[in-house]
Design an enzyme around this catalytic site. Structure first.
Site, PDB file in Angstrom:
ATOM      1  N   LYS A  53       0.832  -1.201   0.000  1.00 60.58           N
ATOM      2  CA  LYS A  53       0.000   0.000   0.000  1.00 60.58           C
ATOM      3  C   LYS A  53       0.874   1.261   0.000  1.00 60.58           C
ATOM      4  O   LYS A  53       1.892   1.318   0.695  1.00 60.58           O
ATOM      5  CB  LYS A  53      -0.925   0.000   1.215  1.00 60.58           C
ATOM      6  CG  LYS A  53      -1.953  -1.123   1.155  1.00 60.58           C
ATOM      7  CD  LYS A  53      -2.891  -1.124   2.347  1.00 60.58           C
ATOM      8  CE  LYS A  53      -2.195  -1.496   3.631  1.00 60.58           C
ATOM      9  NZ  LYS A  53      -3.127  -1.741   4.754  1.00 60.58           N
ATOM     10  N   GLY A 108      -8.872   3.565  10.577  1.00 59.80           N
ATOM     11  CA  GLY A 108      -9.520   2.339  10.105  1.00 59.80           C
ATOM     12  C   GLY A 108      -9.413   2.083   8.613  1.00 59.80           C
ATOM     13  O   GLY A 108     -10.054   1.168   8.096  1.00 59.80           O
ATOM     14  N   THR A 109      -8.592   2.868   7.923  1.00 59.58           N
ATOM     15  CA  THR A 109      -8.476   2.722   6.470  1.00 59.58           C
ATOM     16  C   THR A 109      -7.955   1.338   6.081  1.00 59.58           C
ATOM     17  O   THR A 109      -8.496   0.669   5.200  1.00 59.58           O
ATOM     18  CB  THR A 109      -7.533   3.793   5.898  1.00 59.58           C
ATOM     19  OG1 THR A 109      -7.985   5.072   6.332  1.00 59.58           O
ATOM     20  CG2 THR A 109      -7.524   3.764   4.394  1.00 59.58           C
ATOM     21  N   GLY A 110      -6.878   0.902   6.770  1.00 58.94           N
ATOM     22  CA  GLY A 110      -6.273  -0.393   6.452  1.00 58.94           C
ATOM     23  C   GLY A 110      -7.211  -1.549   6.755  1.00 58.94           C
ATOM     24  O   GLY A 110      -7.352  -2.479   5.955  1.00 58.94           O
ATOM     25  N   CYS A 111      -7.885  -1.469   7.905  1.00 57.96           N
ATOM     26  CA  CYS A 111      -8.861  -2.498   8.273  1.00 57.96           C
ATOM     27  C   CYS A 111      -9.923  -2.614   7.193  1.00 57.96           C
ATOM     28  O   CYS A 111     -10.287  -3.707   6.740  1.00 57.96           O
ATOM     29  CB  CYS A 111      -9.561  -2.143   9.585  1.00 57.96           C
ATOM     30  SG  CYS A 111      -8.443  -1.792  10.945  1.00 57.96           S
ATOM     31  N   THR A 127      -8.898   9.146   8.564  1.00 54.61           N
ATOM     32  CA  THR A 127      -8.287   7.966   7.962  1.00 54.61           C
ATOM     33  C   THR A 127      -8.205   6.805   8.944  1.00 54.61           C
ATOM     34  O   THR A 127      -7.622   5.772   8.634  1.00 54.61           O
ATOM     35  CB  THR A 127      -6.869   8.294   7.477  1.00 54.61           C
ATOM     36  OG1 THR A 127      -6.149   8.885   8.572  1.00 54.61           O
ATOM     37  CG2 THR A 127      -6.897   9.272   6.316  1.00 54.61           C
TER      38      THR A 127
END
Lengths: 553, 553
Positions: free
Chosen positions: B188, B262-265, B260
């Protein structure tokens, strides 16, 4: 989903890893109701649709820490509690809430679902917690939502052994439960079997009781009462809501289903969501009973035991994303993407390339101009249909202005043609090419067949495509050693017209129009497919128009 | 949301009580993507938008118990892992999955998000867990989704100190990471600042690399590129996906936002959902990057720190519930409920009551019949418009049959009138009452203005209302000592006609038509309001028609 930002709601309950009950059900219900969900976990359960395999309580101090983390940072507009585990947990929650809000009147709407035993028989609340819940939590609550066994358990604390068997029992129980200090009580009727006769009996004895009939029980709907004959014998669920002296009965048909896991959690979560949005307790309860009811009836299979209800039945996918700063024109983008190859074949057509090089045979261009003259008559008429289909003066004005613009454009055509030695008589007498008829008549057909949105989609491909050609040629011409020849190009005026500010501002307006339309009334699957199909077809007809010109058909 | 039941997906991760990250974000994303969410909790966190205040790890054996409860009961179609906490937790998860599925090839699509440190700097994975994750979990994974620091951390386990600064570094890292044994790797790019020049450089050197441009970076969309001039300098986010030798770059504009959390979750949860639905890794990643991107751009304020993205931006409320066994006609019910008073004033009109008692003055009835004769001409013509607006032979046939029925009904009218001494000439010469013109012309206006759905709504009030009157009178007449007089009632034939099987089967067909329409293309807010408004207006015009008859206007 709404214009207002979603209110934040909080559930304080157990975790069901199987996803059907507990904070998982609550978070799904919050999301389905357009609320922002937060969740303080009282205990982890190892659980599925067949039962509870294990419970790991959260250490009380960590329970408190979670609750504090939420309360100090996020403005909570509605709350619910579910499985509280034991006395210490319950006490911590009540005291943390009191400490945070200071005054009871400042606590946001709180729904206490006095969960004691799971549907599968697992004890979810220690015996010693019941009194704490009654004494410390109920006085903070807007509403408590016991079912029959929970109501009996709570009332047994008053010493008397109470059995709830009839609708009269439920109404009497609601009064006694209210004395525990919550603002309202909902005695849920899932465990009590009733018929219309019970409701009529209450209505006769207590005319002040309000009846909220759901489904086929409603009035002036004889045409919808499929099972008229068995209405009297039909088993019903009646939920009894009491606020002070005011009693409301929510009456709905009983549904035979094994997909009832998480029903109580979901009901209280939806009530908390609706209260957070500012609904009254009656309206919140009404919305929650309907939502839960439909959730059971539309449940899909999950697991091998008592499956969960469907939390997503009131949601539809939004197919055109909302406009954002980085993607302000989502619909236009999707339309182009959905017909990518046809669109490219249209806007980068050989006709356009030859025109930009200045090598396009004169007779091809003149054939194009003459057919375009004929096409524009259809185009103007289609905007006439759009005027007729408008519902505001503003849209009438916009469409009318386009007709005026087309008439002016036609005048330019005539002047232009005169320069090339084509008289107005010759223009008018030109036989219409099948490609021209196909495109023009299709616009009028869509205008007759559909609503204004459909017609606007049909009209957009022409406006936007010529704008794209203009900008593309301008961009290509600006590159060093470009294949586009502007100097001495006999078609320079055409390129300048479509890349120019005047035409481009019309393109911008056209884009805004379709984007506003999609944002104001987002299309669901069928309408969205229709829009894409119309756009694709018009794009193809545009390509066909240039094929026709190039091949002198 | 789809015709297929939602697939079940599982997240194995930490709990964020603040609702923005962890299993809470995952469950919201699963729901928004139409999946059934389950969740195994590795650790509770006391957390909000300002940071992580505490962590309570789940006892390893209870972690395993949760996972087992889910796996033995629910058929999981996609999985993701997030915060794993420590080596023991990670090992338990990997071994439980291996033990349950037996063979690695039988593990459902698994996305491993190698969460190590929270955005706020909190360590979420113990140092000793990294090797276990690499050795035991990665080989089970369809995809791993490290960001720059996570990729650097993982690669440092190979001994070399790797720094990822350029797009070339990211691509090289993806190759090394793939060697850990997952089927695919997504590096990412949120922490790496890039521009279009970087993408062009890669494209030139590696023409086989696929570029997936989002937003204004797409092709043949000059008309949408508002900021053409600063395109070159615009900061981009590029995510690098590698499956074997195949590399795909997802290119999107960088957004400045503090929302942002919690973006990865969310990204990994959506990828798992899309994989569960059968999408390819490329398509799943594309959908997830767009969803996450729009989620950030449409975020609403929550908390005082780094707020969560918006998980609900791709959802719309479904305003007409799906038909169910207990409520098979939800649209008709809503239409009647939304105009309850007008509807009652129409179907229980004094004209109807006097007719049912047999006390209706003869001249009122004849006035009604004559105006109805004139109205039915409009009604037939409106169905002609409906034929013209139809898109299938079946809908052409249904509408045409109605026209035939109306012509037959008119013939009955004429015979009937002849019995009362009114000739066909007198019928035709009857001056049209304003109420008749209003109603008839309104139907044709709706037919011109809207699509077939709108016209069908307009035509329904007449058909359904007379059906309701017929059934209501029949029901009332069947009661003991009824106020309805059938014996010797001069209007008996009228009551029998509308309560009879023939007319009622037409009513049933009409109800099915509007219900099918709403189920096939559920209306969103604006169209729903339009339908309700049209229904209400026609109901009002129907009432006006009987006012006219009663008052001989």
């Amino acid at each position: 989903m709404d214009s207002k930002p979603p209110p934040a709601v909080l559930t304080i309950a157990g975790s069901d890893c199987g996803g059907g009950a507990g904070i998982q059900a609550d978070l799904k219900a919050f999301t389905a109701f357009g609320c922002y969900g937060t969740s303080v976990i009282t205990a982890l359960t190892a659980q599925n649709t067949q039962g509870v395999q294990g419970v790991h309580p959260t250490p009380p101090e960590f329970l408190e820490q979670q609750l504090t983390s939420v309360l100090v940072d996020i403005e909570i507009r509605g709350m619910k509690t579910g499985m509280l585990y034991d006395a210490e947990h319950t006490r911590r929650i009540a005291r943390t809430l009191r400490a945070h809000y200071g005054d009871v009147s400042k606590v946001p709407p709180l729904v206490v679902d006095p969960v004691a035993v799971s549907t599968s028989g697992h004890v979810l609340l220690h015996e010693d917690a019941v009194s704490v819940m009654i004494e410390e939590l109920f006085p903070l609550a807007t509403l408590i939502t016991p079912n029959k066994p929970e109501a009996e358990l709570l009332l047994s604390r008053k010493g008397a052994s109470v059995k709830i068997e009839t609708l009269e029992d439920m109404i009497a129980a609601s009064e006694k439960l209210l004395a525990f200090g919550s603002k309202a009580v909902l005695v849920k009727g899932g465990h009590v079997s009733l018929t219309m006769a019970d409701v009529h009996r209450i209505s006769a004895a207590h005319p002040e009781v309000k009846i909220v009939p759901e489904s086929f029980l409603d009035e002036n709907m004889e045409i919808l009462q499929v099972n008229q004959e068995d209405l009297a014998s039909r088993q019903l669920v009646v939920d009894v809501l009491r606020e002070g002296e005011k009693v409301t009965l929510f009456v709905s048909p009983r549904i035979e289903s094994s997909s009832t896991h998480g029903t109580g959690c979901t009901l209280s979560a939806v009530i908390a969501s609706a209260l957070a949005k500012g609904e009254s307790v009656v309206e919140a309860t009404r919305q929650a009973t309907i939502y839960t009811h439909v959730g059971i009836e539309t449940a899909f299979p999950v697991g091998r035991g008592h499956g969960p209800l469907n939390h997503m039945h009131n949601l539809l996918p939004r197919l055109v994303p909302p406009p954002t700063a980085s993607n302000p024109h989502p619909l236009t983008r999707i339309l182009i993407q959905s017909s990518r190859e046809t669109w490219k074949a249209y806007v980068e057509h050989d006709f356009v390339k030859q025109l930009a090089r200045g090598t396009l045979p004169r007779e091809c261009f003149l054939h194009f101009v003459k057919q375009d003259y004929l096409y524009l008559k259809y185009y103007a008429r289609a905007y006439g249909l759009l005027v007729a289909k408008s519902s505001t003066y503003s849209s009438i004005q916009t469409a009318t202005q386009t007709i005026v613009n087309v008439i002016n454009e036609v005048a330019t055509h005539k002047t232009f043609c005169a320069q090339w030695g084509i008289s107005e008589e010759e223009l008018t007498a030109t036989p219409e090419s099948p490609s021209t008829t196909a495109y023009g008549a299709y616009l009028l057909d869509i205008g007759l067949q559909g609503d204004s949105a459909k017609l606007i989609m049909a009209l957009a491909a022409c406006l936007l495509g010529y704008g794209e050609v203009g900008l593309w040629l301008k961009k290509e011409a600006s590159k060093p050693d470009s294949w586009v020849k502007l100097d001495g190009n006999v078609y320079l005026r055409w390129i300048e017209d479509y890349s120019g500010e005047h035409y481009q501002s019309a393109v911008k307006l056209g884009i805004e129009t379709i984007e506003t339309l999609a944002a104001a009334d987002p299309p669901n699957a069928l309408r969205f497919q229709e829009w894409c199909a119309i756009w694709e077809k018009c794009t193809r007809l545009e390509k066909g128009f240039w094929d026709m010109a190039l091949n002198l058909l």
